[in-house]
Write a protein that holds these residues in place. Structure first.
Motif, PDB file in Angstrom:
ATOM      1  N   LEU A   1      -1.799  -2.745  -3.934  1.00 35.97           N
ATOM      2  CA  LEU A   1      -1.449  -3.819  -4.855  1.00 35.97           C
ATOM      3  C   LEU A   1      -1.267  -5.099  -4.061  1.00 35.97           C
ATOM      4  O   LEU A   1      -0.822  -5.076  -2.908  1.00 35.97           O
ATOM      5  CB  LEU A   1      -0.139  -3.504  -5.589  1.00 35.97           C
ATOM      6  N   GLY A   2      -1.595  -6.217  -4.669  1.00 33.54           N
ATOM      7  CA  GLY A   2      -1.384  -7.514  -4.053  1.00 33.54           C
ATOM      8  C   GLY A   2      -0.440  -8.349  -4.890  1.00 33.54           C
ATOM      9  O   GLY A   2      -0.469  -8.294  -6.113  1.00 33.54           O
ATOM     10  N   LEU A   3       0.427  -9.090  -4.218  1.00 29.76           N
ATOM     11  CA  LEU A   3       1.305 -10.045  -4.874  1.00 29.76           C
ATOM     12  C   LEU A   3       0.875 -11.426  -4.417  1.00 29.76           C
ATOM     13  O   LEU A   3       0.834 -11.700  -3.214  1.00 29.76           O
ATOM     14  CB  LEU A   3       2.768  -9.815  -4.481  1.00 29.76           C
ATOM     15  N   GLY A   4       0.522 -12.281  -5.354  1.00 29.99           N
ATOM     16  CA  GLY A   4       0.053 -13.607  -4.996  1.00 29.99           C
ATOM     17  C   GLY A   4       0.657 -14.678  -5.879  1.00 29.99           C
ATOM     18  O   GLY A   4       1.005 -14.432  -7.027  1.00 29.99           O
TER      19      GLY A   4
ATOM     20  N   VAL B   1       4.017 -15.740  -9.861  1.00 30.14           N
ATOM     21  CA  VAL B   1       3.605 -14.636  -8.999  1.00 30.14           C
ATOM     22  C   VAL B   1       2.885 -13.615  -9.867  1.00 30.14           C
ATOM     23  O   VAL B   1       3.365 -13.243 -10.936  1.00 30.14           O
ATOM     24  CB  VAL B   1       4.832 -13.997  -8.301  1.00 30.14           C
ATOM     25  N   ILE B   2       1.709 -13.181  -9.408  1.00 30.48           N
ATOM     26  CA  ILE B   2       0.927 -12.213 -10.170  1.00 30.48           C
ATOM     27  C   ILE B   2       0.726 -10.949  -9.346  1.00 30.48           C
ATOM     28  O   ILE B   2       0.765 -10.972  -8.113  1.00 30.48           O
ATOM     29  CB  ILE B   2      -0.440 -12.784 -10.602  1.00 30.48           C
ATOM     30  N   LEU B   3       0.520  -9.852 -10.039  1.00 29.73           N
ATOM     31  CA  LEU B   3       0.244  -8.555  -9.423  1.00 29.73           C
ATOM     32  C   LEU B   3      -1.237  -8.257  -9.603  1.00 29.73           C
ATOM     33  O   LEU B   3      -1.769  -8.370 -10.703  1.00 29.73           O
ATOM     34  CB  LEU B   3       1.072  -7.463 -10.104  1.00 29.73           C
ATOM     35  N   VAL B   4      -1.919  -7.899  -8.499  1.00 34.23           N
ATOM     36  CA  VAL B   4      -3.358  -7.669  -8.520  1.00 34.23           C
ATOM     37  C   VAL B   4      -3.645  -6.282  -7.960  1.00 34.23           C
ATOM     38  O   VAL B   4      -3.107  -5.915  -6.910  1.00 34.23           O
ATOM     39  CB  VAL B   4      -4.077  -8.721  -7.632  1.00 34.23           C
TER      40      VAL B   4
ATOM     41  N   GLU C   1       0.851  -1.183   0.000  1.00 31.16           N
ATOM     42  CA  GLU C   1       0.000   0.000   0.000  1.00 31.16           C
ATOM     43  C   GLU C   1       0.888   1.234   0.000  1.00 31.16           C
ATOM     44  O   GLU C   1       1.764   1.363   0.843  1.00 31.16           O
ATOM     45  CB  GLU C   1      -0.912   0.001   1.230  1.00 31.16           C
ATOM     46  N   THR C   2       0.666   2.092  -0.971  1.00 30.90           N
ATOM     47  CA  THR C   2       1.433   3.332  -1.048  1.00 30.90           C
ATOM     48  C   THR C   2       0.478   4.521  -1.008  1.00 30.90           C
ATOM     49  O   THR C   2      -0.671   4.428  -1.429  1.00 30.90           O
ATOM     50  CB  THR C   2       2.262   3.422  -2.351  1.00 30.90           C
ATOM     51  N   SER C   3       0.964   5.618  -0.478  1.00 30.61           N
ATOM     52  CA  SER C   3       0.177   6.852  -0.498  1.00 30.61           C
ATOM     53  C   SER C   3       1.130   8.016  -0.725  1.00 30.61           C
ATOM     54  O   SER C   3       2.293   7.974  -0.320  1.00 30.61           O
ATOM     55  CB  SER C   3      -0.610   7.037   0.804  1.00 30.61           C
ATOM     56  N   SER C   4       0.619   9.019  -1.397  1.00 31.27           N
ATOM     57  CA  SER C   4       1.419  10.213  -1.658  1.00 31.27           C
ATOM     58  C   SER C   4       0.516  11.435  -1.653  1.00 31.27           C
ATOM     59  O   SER C   4      -0.683  11.349  -1.927  1.00 31.27           O
ATOM     60  CB  SER C   4       2.160  10.107  -2.993  1.00 31.27           C
ATOM     61  N   VAL C   5       1.104  12.569  -1.313  1.00 31.28           N
ATOM     62  CA  VAL C   5       0.376  13.831  -1.322  1.00 31.28           C
ATOM     63  C   VAL C   5       0.985  14.701  -2.408  1.00 31.28           C
ATOM     64  O   VAL C   5       2.195  14.895  -2.465  1.00 31.28           O
ATOM     65  CB  VAL C   5       0.488  14.551   0.053  1.00 31.28           C
ATOM     66  N   ILE C   6       0.129  15.198  -3.282  1.00 34.00           N
ATOM     67  CA  ILE C   6       0.553  16.114  -4.342  1.00 34.00           C
ATOM     68  C   ILE C   6       0.080  17.505  -3.941  1.00 34.00           C
ATOM     69  O   ILE C   6      -1.115  17.714  -3.700  1.00 34.00           O
ATOM     70  CB  ILE C   6      -0.042  15.706  -5.698  1.00 34.00           C
TER      71      ILE C   6
END
Length: 67
Positions: free
Chosen positions: A37-40, A50-53, A14-19
């Motif tokens: 994002l999930g890595l499974g 491994v997939i990115l979701v 989980e990422t967050s940014s302030v613009i």
């Protein structure tokens, strides 16, 4: 269904940014952006790839589940 995926080893990023856009000393625009994002790992018949979701913002958080 979230519990199923987390029990299967789904890892979450989980990422967050302030613009912030300013003009001189005046604040013009401020925006908070979040991404989950999930890595499974897929099943053995799919070679354990491994997939990115992309996870929905309002989806259950992994720490809210008793896994």
């Amino acid at each position: 269904m979230a519990g199923y995926f987390y029990k299967g080893g789904l890892k979450e990023i989980e990422t967050s940014s302030v613009i912030t856009i300013k003009s001189g000393a005046d604040l013009q625009i401020e925006n908070l952006s979040k991404e989950r994002l999930g890595l499974g790992k897929m099943a053995e018949e799919y070679n354990n790839q491994v997939i990115l979701v992309n996870l929905l913002e309002d989806a259950v958080q992994s720490n809210d589940l008793a896994v």
